[in-house]
Design a protein around this motif. Structure first.
Motif, PDB file in Angstrom:
ATOM      1  N   GLN A 192       0.812  -1.219   0.000  1.00  9.26           N
ATOM      2  CA  GLN A 192       0.000   0.000   0.000  1.00  9.26           C
ATOM      3  C   GLN A 192       0.848   1.273   0.000  1.00  9.26           C
ATOM      4  OE1 GLN A 192      -2.556  -1.711   3.509  1.00  9.26           O
ATOM      5  NE2 GLN A 192      -3.505   0.184   2.824  1.00  9.26           N
ATOM      6  N   VAL A 193       2.122   1.146   0.280  1.00  4.99           N
ATOM      7  CA  VAL A 193       2.980   2.310   0.498  1.00  4.99           C
ATOM      8  C   VAL A 193       3.962   2.449  -0.661  1.00  4.99           C
ATOM      9  CG1 VAL A 193       4.608   3.432   2.053  1.00  4.99           C
ATOM     10  CG2 VAL A 193       2.754   2.020   2.993  1.00  4.99           C
ATOM     11  N   PHE A 194       3.859   3.559  -1.385  1.00  2.00           N
ATOM     12  CA  PHE A 194       4.684   3.809  -2.560  1.00  2.00           C
ATOM     13  C   PHE A 194       5.689   4.899  -2.199  1.00  2.00           C
ATOM     14  CE2 PHE A 194       0.800   1.891  -3.906  1.00  2.00           C
ATOM     15  CZ  PHE A 194       1.168   1.026  -4.931  1.00  2.00           C
ATOM     16  N   ARG A 195       6.819   4.473  -1.734  1.00  2.00           N
ATOM     17  CA  ARG A 195       7.843   5.372  -1.229  1.00  2.00           C
ATOM     18  C   ARG A 195       8.706   5.903  -2.367  1.00  2.00           C
ATOM     19  NH1 ARG A 195      13.082   4.924   0.336  1.00  2.00           N
ATOM     20  NH2 ARG A 195      13.210   2.697  -0.120  1.00  2.00           N
ATOM     21  N   ALA A 254      15.224   7.173 -10.369  1.00  2.14           N
ATOM     22  CA  ALA A 254      14.253   7.088  -9.283  1.00  2.14           C
ATOM     23  C   ALA A 254      13.008   7.909  -9.601  1.00  2.14           C
ATOM     24  CB  ALA A 254      14.883   7.553  -7.974  1.00  2.14           C
ATOM     25  N   ALA A 255      13.215   9.101 -10.190  1.00  5.28           N
ATOM     26  CA  ALA A 255      12.081   9.952 -10.553  1.00  5.28           C
ATOM     27  C   ALA A 255      11.223   9.282 -11.630  1.00  5.28           C
ATOM     28  CB  ALA A 255      12.575  11.311 -11.033  1.00  5.28           C
ATOM     29  N   LYS A 256      11.853   8.730 -12.645  1.00  2.16           N
ATOM     30  CA  LYS A 256      11.091   8.088 -13.720  1.00  2.16           C
ATOM     31  C   LYS A 256      10.378   6.836 -13.226  1.00  2.16           C
ATOM     32  CE  LYS A 256      13.646   9.906 -17.667  1.00  2.16           C
ATOM     33  NZ  LYS A 256      14.468   9.607 -18.847  1.00  2.16           N
ATOM     34  N   ASP A 257      11.005   6.097 -12.341  1.00  4.91           N
ATOM     35  CA  ASP A 257      10.345   4.910 -11.782  1.00  4.91           C
ATOM     36  C   ASP A 257       9.127   5.308 -10.958  1.00  4.91           C
ATOM     37  OD1 ASP A 257      12.176   3.272 -12.980  1.00  4.91           O
ATOM     38  OD2 ASP A 257      13.353   2.883 -11.161  1.00  4.91           O
ATOM     39  N   TYR A 258       9.236   6.418 -10.230  1.00  2.00           N
ATOM     40  CA  TYR A 258       8.086   6.844  -9.431  1.00  2.00           C
ATOM     41  C   TYR A 258       6.947   7.326 -10.328  1.00  2.00           C
ATOM     42  CZ  TYR A 258       5.863   8.035  -5.048  1.00  2.00           C
ATOM     43  OH  TYR A 258       5.009   8.043  -3.968  1.00  2.00           O
ATOM     44  N   GLU A 259       7.277   7.974 -11.413  1.00  2.00           N
ATOM     45  CA  GLU A 259       6.258   8.350 -12.389  1.00  2.00           C
ATOM     46  C   GLU A 259       5.448   7.140 -12.827  1.00  2.00           C
ATOM     47  OE1 GLU A 259       8.338  10.252 -15.635  1.00  2.00           O
ATOM     48  OE2 GLU A 259       7.605  12.217 -15.011  1.00  2.00           O
ATOM     49  N   ALA A 260       6.137   6.047 -13.050  1.00  3.09           N
ATOM     50  CA  ALA A 260       5.466   4.838 -13.523  1.00  3.09           C
ATOM     51  C   ALA A 260       4.568   4.221 -12.449  1.00  3.09           C
ATOM     52  CB  ALA A 260       6.514   3.812 -13.976  1.00  3.09           C
ATOM     53  N   GLU A 281       5.356  18.317 -18.709  1.00  4.65           N
ATOM     54  CA  GLU A 281       5.242  16.945 -19.203  1.00  4.65           C
ATOM     55  C   GLU A 281       5.563  15.918 -18.121  1.00  4.65           C
ATOM     56  OE1 GLU A 281       3.993  16.331 -22.123  1.00  4.65           O
ATOM     57  OE2 GLU A 281       3.899  18.465 -22.628  1.00  4.65           O
ATOM     58  N   ARG A 282       6.706  16.070 -17.492  1.00  2.00           N
ATOM     59  CA  ARG A 282       7.126  15.119 -16.471  1.00  2.00           C
ATOM     60  C   ARG A 282       6.254  15.235 -15.232  1.00  2.00           C
ATOM     61  NH1 ARG A 282      12.411  13.470 -16.421  1.00  2.00           N
ATOM     62  NH2 ARG A 282      11.751  12.289 -14.570  1.00  2.00           N
ATOM     63  N   ARG A 283       6.015  14.104 -14.588  1.00  2.00           N
ATOM     64  CA  ARG A 283       5.174  14.083 -13.386  1.00  2.00           C
ATOM     65  C   ARG A 283       6.004  14.060 -12.103  1.00  2.00           C
ATOM     66  NH1 ARG A 283       1.044   9.701 -13.262  1.00  2.00           N
ATOM     67  NH2 ARG A 283      -0.356  11.269 -12.377  1.00  2.00           N
ATOM     68  N   VAL A 284       7.246  13.616 -12.211  1.00  2.00           N
ATOM     69  CA  VAL A 284       8.151  13.559 -11.061  1.00  2.00           C
ATOM     70  C   VAL A 284       9.528  14.007 -11.529  1.00  2.00           C
ATOM     71  CG1 VAL A 284       9.121  12.123  -9.219  1.00  2.00           C
ATOM     72  CG2 VAL A 284       6.859  11.577 -10.147  1.00  2.00           C
ATOM     73  N   LEU A 285      10.178  14.837 -10.728  1.00  2.00           N
ATOM     74  CA  LEU A 285      11.500  15.337 -11.086  1.00  2.00           C
ATOM     75  C   LEU A 285      12.463  15.191  -9.915  1.00  2.00           C
ATOM     76  CD1 LEU A 285      10.674  18.735 -12.866  1.00  2.00           C
ATOM     77  CD2 LEU A 285      11.366  16.597 -13.972  1.00  2.00           C
ATOM     78  N   ALA A 286      13.751  15.045 -10.249  1.00  2.00           N
ATOM     79  CA  ALA A 286      14.823  15.194  -9.267  1.00  2.00           C
ATOM     80  C   ALA A 286      15.271  16.646  -9.335  1.00  2.00           C
ATOM     81  CB  ALA A 286      15.979  14.257  -9.586  1.00  2.00           C
ATOM     82  N   VAL A 287      15.283  17.329  -8.187  1.00  2.00           N
ATOM     83  CA  VAL A 287      15.575  18.760  -8.160  1.00  2.00           C
ATOM     84  C   VAL A 287      16.561  19.069  -7.043  1.00  2.00           C
ATOM     85  CG1 VAL A 287      13.290  19.335  -9.061  1.00  2.00           C
ATOM     86  CG2 VAL A 287      13.654  19.290  -6.589  1.00  2.00           C
ATOM     87  N   VAL A 288      17.138  20.265  -7.109  1.00  2.00           N
ATOM     88  CA  VAL A 288      18.020  20.759  -6.055  1.00  2.00           C
ATOM     89  C   VAL A 288      17.316  21.909  -5.347  1.00  2.00           C
ATOM     90  CG1 VAL A 288      20.235  21.816  -5.511  1.00  2.00           C
ATOM     91  CG2 VAL A 288      20.097  20.063  -7.285  1.00  2.00           C
TER      92      VAL A 288
END
Length: 222
Positions: A99-102, A113-119, A152-159
């Motif tokens: 149930q937990v999508f970390r 990691a960002a692209k995997d979380y998008e999926a 476009e992207r739903r999840v990003l790695a940012v600083v």
């Protein structure tokens, strides 16, 4: 935020009122008999809310937990948003691992990691809980950064400007596409940012256009 009127409550009522709002939003998501999804945020304000939410009578086994953002640290690190949620909510409601999508902030390949979380994200989140920083940021979308303009992207790695600098974050298309969004803002230190949002300044928090805002009186000021 200049459109809806914010809900203003006494400081000691913020956690229970926010928990009630979230619980009702989840009930609406669950009404069809299926599952509901919620994206959680970190920060000092959310811990008491999650503790209050854990006491709500809900079919928690039908709720899936996601995250609005995460610092790039291991899940047992004190700065981890996941750890906060685990200690205040997930453990109490006996959420199962499936149930937990970390967000896997500890991965060296942050882009992966960002692209995997998008999926892993559902097409639409039922509920999103957000806070706001004194600079007007929300999730890990900071003023003046390219991430705020992402379409476009739903999840990003940012600083980010604060340590630890690297983060993973949901983007505005996801936040604005959610069915229910709650901003919870506490403390006098947020008054100036709230004024800027209300005046229509182009801050990240102001770019979330479908949200209900719940403030304590210290944040609301006059």
């Amino acid at each position: 935020m200049s459109r809806p009127v914010p809900i203003v409550v006494e400081p000691n009522a913020l956690a229970p009122k926010a928990a009630e709002w979230i619980a009702e939003a989840l009930r609406q998501g669950l009404a069809g008999g299926g599952r509901a999804s919620i994206a959680l945020s970190g920060g000092k304000t959310t811990g008491p809310i999650y503790r209050a939410l854990a006491g709500m009578d809900l079919p928690w086994e039908r709720v899936d937990f996601y995250f609005a953002d995460e610092r790039c640290v291991p899940p047992d690190h004190p700065d981890s948003n996941y750890l906060l949620a685990e200690q205040t909510l997930l453990r109490s409601v006996k959420a199962k691992p499936e149930q937990v999508f970390r967000m896997e902030g500890e991965r060296q390949d942050r882009e992966g990691a960002a692209k995997d979380y998008e999926a892993r994200l559902p097409p639409v989140l039922d509920v999103v809980v957000l806070g706001m920083g004194e600079d007007g940021h929300t999730a890990s979308l900071f003023p003046g950064t390219a991430a705020v303009e992402e379409r476009e992207r739903r999840v990003l790695a940012v600083v980010g400007p604060k340590p630890p600098p690297w983060r993973l974050t949901l983007t505005l298309p996801v936040l604005n596409g959610a069915r229910k969004v709650l901003f919870v803002v506490a403390g006098a230190g947020k008054q100036e940012a709230l004024k800027r949002v209300r005046s229509g300044e182009n801050l990240p928090s102001a770019r979330v256009t479908n949200a209900v805002w719940m403030l304590d009186r210290a944040a609301a000021g006059q």
